[in-house]
Enzyme design. Structure first.
Site, PDB file in Angstrom:
ATOM      1  N   GLY A  42     -45.526 -81.066 -41.547  1.00 40.91           N
ATOM      2  CA  GLY A  42     -45.136 -81.242 -40.160  1.00 40.91           C
ATOM      3  C   GLY A  42     -46.369 -81.388 -39.268  1.00 40.91           C
ATOM      4  O   GLY A  42     -47.057 -82.403 -39.354  1.00 40.91           O
ATOM      5  N   SER A 108     -49.483 -81.849 -46.903  1.00 39.87           N
ATOM      6  CA  SER A 108     -49.830 -82.458 -45.626  1.00 39.87           C
ATOM      7  C   SER A 108     -50.349 -81.382 -44.654  1.00 39.87           C
ATOM      8  O   SER A 108     -51.348 -80.722 -44.938  1.00 39.87           O
ATOM      9  CB  SER A 108     -48.618 -83.209 -45.078  1.00 39.87           C
ATOM     10  OG  SER A 108     -48.971 -84.069 -44.041  1.00 39.87           O
ATOM     11  N   TRP A 109     -49.682 -81.163 -43.509  1.00 41.89           N
ATOM     12  CA  TRP A 109     -50.070 -80.073 -42.616  1.00 41.89           C
ATOM     13  C   TRP A 109     -50.028 -78.729 -43.345  1.00 41.89           C
ATOM     14  O   TRP A 109     -50.842 -77.844 -43.087  1.00 41.89           O
ATOM     15  CB  TRP A 109     -49.174 -80.041 -41.384  1.00 41.89           C
ATOM     16  CG  TRP A 109     -48.989 -78.661 -40.820  1.00 41.89           C
ATOM     17  CD1 TRP A 109     -47.890 -77.873 -40.911  1.00 41.89           C
ATOM     18  CD2 TRP A 109     -49.976 -77.889 -40.121  1.00 41.89           C
ATOM     19  NE1 TRP A 109     -48.118 -76.658 -40.307  1.00 41.89           N
ATOM     20  CE2 TRP A 109     -49.391 -76.643 -39.817  1.00 41.89           C
ATOM     21  CE3 TRP A 109     -51.294 -78.131 -39.728  1.00 41.89           C
ATOM     22  CZ2 TRP A 109     -50.067 -75.644 -39.122  1.00 41.89           C
ATOM     23  CZ3 TRP A 109     -51.982 -77.134 -39.040  1.00 41.89           C
ATOM     24  CH2 TRP A 109     -51.367 -75.913 -38.738  1.00 41.89           C
ATOM     25  N   ASP A 261     -52.607 -93.496 -48.913  1.00 42.31           N
ATOM     26  CA  ASP A 261     -52.029 -92.618 -47.890  1.00 42.31           C
ATOM     27  C   ASP A 261     -52.489 -93.068 -46.501  1.00 42.31           C
ATOM     28  O   ASP A 261     -53.685 -93.054 -46.202  1.00 42.31           O
ATOM     29  CB  ASP A 261     -52.469 -91.174 -48.166  1.00 42.31           C
ATOM     30  CG  ASP A 261     -51.657 -90.148 -47.397  1.00 42.31           C
ATOM     31  OD1 ASP A 261     -51.230 -90.446 -46.267  1.00 42.31           O
ATOM     32  OD2 ASP A 261     -51.462 -89.038 -47.926  1.00 42.31           O
ATOM     33  N   HIS A 288     -48.172 -91.578 -48.635  1.00 38.94           N
ATOM     34  CA  HIS A 288     -48.061 -90.172 -48.227  1.00 38.94           C
ATOM     35  C   HIS A 288     -46.797 -89.502 -48.729  1.00 38.94           C
ATOM     36  O   HIS A 288     -46.799 -88.311 -49.021  1.00 38.94           O
ATOM     37  CB  HIS A 288     -48.110 -90.091 -46.703  1.00 38.94           C
ATOM     38  CG  HIS A 288     -48.185 -88.695 -46.165  1.00 38.94           C
ATOM     39  ND1 HIS A 288     -49.328 -87.927 -46.229  1.00 38.94           N
ATOM     40  CD2 HIS A 288     -47.246 -87.909 -45.556  1.00 38.94           C
ATOM     41  CE1 HIS A 288     -49.107 -86.747 -45.688  1.00 38.94           C
ATOM     42  NE2 HIS A 288     -47.847 -86.709 -45.267  1.00 38.94           N
TER      43      HIS A 288
END
Length: 317
Positions: A42, A108-109, A261, A288
């Site tokens: 996120g 990711s985050w 990505d 991604h």
């Protein structure tokens, strides 16, 4: 390689973490197994129960939680919602469950959060599995939100609509913050959709077709949380991870990254993996999104190999 079969949560509960926040937690697998905690992406995506399928339920105790303000965590708010708050929530969760060390997995985050947590609490981290890692440097935000980024070069017509004539990523994020938090809910929803459409293009290479028709507030909440974090540089100093990663060189670490990505730069992760002497699994021709068989197989393989590695280390101890 197939994922492990979908299995039901053994526990599903909320945990009060202070500041009026409660986080939603789910547990899967063997309660006596090797503990792994999953940090979702996120910011604001919320936990995804299907991600338990990366881990062998006969070997792992899988703990998932939705970070402050998203998923089924309450309230959906940006107040008292920073990276260090999330790090504290992770540590509180570990302490409340009586866990000494756990494997930390992030996407990711979530990889950003996992790395920051590990730097602050390395004594409680057995290892790291990180997918499509975001490192929260100025260059990462430029990659996402300026004409210098790959996304703007691959999808210039989409970026033109998204960027709203802003060339400076700080100003662009301030603009979206103002639209998403305004009192006009129709306008806020319009710009939330525009934000999420750009995310969809970067992740999947296609426009957003289904705009949360049944739950329009979900997209608005996620966009608001992302802008909140990114406007504040994810509440961490520039190059914080790169300058503190020497604290993690003793840990077994797996990076998994798609070379194509458009969200998280491969070159930055490749450099960090070298600094950490970590394993780096490169997925050629993959972007991604983990919603493809190559990424799914890579995640399961990393989880299986990490279990073998940590089990051997425990035997040697």
């Amino acid at each position: 390689m197939q994922l492990y079969p979908q299995y039901n949560a053994s526990r599903d509960y909320h945990l009060s973490v202070g500041d009026g926040h409660q986080i939603h937690v789910q547990e899967y697998g063997d309660p006596q197994g090797m503990v792994v905690v999953l940090c979702h992406g996120g910011p604001g995506a919320g936990l995804r129960p299907e991600n338990c399928r990366f881990f062998d339920p006969a070997r792992y105790r899988v703990i998932m939680f939705s970070q402050r303000g998203c998923g089924h965590s309450t309230p959906h708010a940006t107040k008292a919602n920073t990276t260090l708050d999330l790090v504290a929530d992770l540590e509180f969760l570990r302490s409340q469950l009586g866990i000494n060390k756990w494997l930390v997995c992030g996407e990711s985050w979530g990889a950003t959060l996992a790395l920051v947590y590990a730097i602050h609490h390395r004594e409680h981290v057995a290892g790291l599995i990180l997918r499509a890692s975001f490192l929260a440097c100025d260059s990462d935000f430029e990659w996402l939100y300026t004409t210098r980024g790959a996304g703007a070069h691959f999808y210039p017509e989409c970026f033109k609509v998204f960027a709203h004539q802003y060339s400076n990523w700080h100003e662009l994020l301030d603009f979206y913050h103002a639209q998403l938090t305004c009192d006009d809910q129709i306008k806020a929803s319009k710009y939330a959709k525009r934000w999420c459409q750009w995310e969809q293009v970067l992740c999947h290479g296609e426009p957003l077709i289904n705009w949360s028709l049944h739950e329009p507030h979900v997209g608005l909440n996620q966009a608001t949380l992302m802008v909140h974090y990114f406007r504040h540089h994810c509440f961490i100093e520039e190059k914080f991870i790169a300058e503190n990663c020497k604290e993690l060189t003793h840990l077994p670490i797996w990076f998994i990254h798609g070379r194509a990505d458009l969200v998280c730069r491969y070159s930055a992760v490749q450099q960090l993996a070298e600094q950490l002497n970590a394993q780096l699994l490169i997925l050629d021709g993959v972007g991604h999104s983990s919603d493809n068989q190559v990424y799914l197989a890579a995640m399961r393989r990393a989880a299986d190999l990490m279990y073998i590695k940590l089990s051997r280390d425990q035997c040697k101890a």
